[in-house]
Motif scaffolding. Structure first.
Motif, mmCIF file in Angstrom:
data_model
loop_
_atom_site.group_PDB
_atom_site.id
_atom_site.type_symbol
_atom_site.label_atom_id
_atom_site.label_comp_id
_atom_site.label_asym_id
_atom_site.label_seq_id
_atom_site.Cartn_x
_atom_site.Cartn_y
_atom_site.Cartn_z
ATOM 1 N N LEU A 4 0.866 -1.217 0.099
ATOM 2 C CA LEU A 4 0.023 -0.113 -0.022
ATOM 3 C C LEU A 4 0.888 1.315 -0.134
ATOM 4 C CD1 LEU A 4 -2.776 -1.109 2.591
ATOM 5 C CD2 LEU A 4 -3.032 -1.011 0.072
ATOM 6 N N ALA A 5 2.167 1.023 -0.273
ATOM 7 C CA ALA A 5 3.095 2.108 -0.453
ATOM 8 C C ALA A 5 3.291 2.850 -1.516
ATOM 9 C CB ALA A 5 4.384 1.657 0.265
ATOM 10 N N GLU A 16 4.387 10.484 3.683
ATOM 11 C CA GLU A 16 3.669 9.967 4.909
ATOM 12 C C GLU A 16 2.386 10.915 5.169
ATOM 13 O OE1 GLU A 16 4.555 10.208 9.615
ATOM 14 O OE2 GLU A 16 5.936 9.877 8.198
ATOM 15 N N SER A 17 2.384 12.276 4.604
ATOM 16 C CA SER A 17 1.097 12.842 4.822
ATOM 17 C C SER A 17 0.414 13.176 3.669
ATOM 18 C CB SER A 17 1.492 14.418 5.262
ATOM 19 O OG SER A 17 2.363 15.035 4.187
#
Length: 75
Positions: A4-5, A16-17
């Motif tokens: 899911l990256a 990350e955000s």
């Protein structure tokens, strides 16, 4: 779905955000017991895909085009 990256279309790694769109199977199953009584059973649904918002926007527009083409071919 193992990873899911990254976006499934452009394959760019997410920050990350960053906002993303995650697609899963249905999360509940509905049962119609009568015309007035419907119940839902929650289900843990696996994730099927993850997209960055830019690719998701393109995918949605493309799905509209496919739907329109399908409608025209059925006439």
């Amino acid at each position: 779905m193992d990873n899911l990256a990254t976006c499934m279309i452009c394959e760019e790694e997410f920050e990350e955000s960053q906002s993303v769109v995650v697609v899963s199977d249905a999360t509940s199953i509905g049962y119609a017991w009568s015309d007035d009584v419907v119940s839902f059973e929650e289900d843990d649904a696996p994730y099927r895909a993850v997209y960055c918002t830019e690719c998701w926007d393109s995918l949605v527009v493309y799905s509209w085009e496919l739907s329109k083409a399908k409608g025209e071919s059925n006439e």
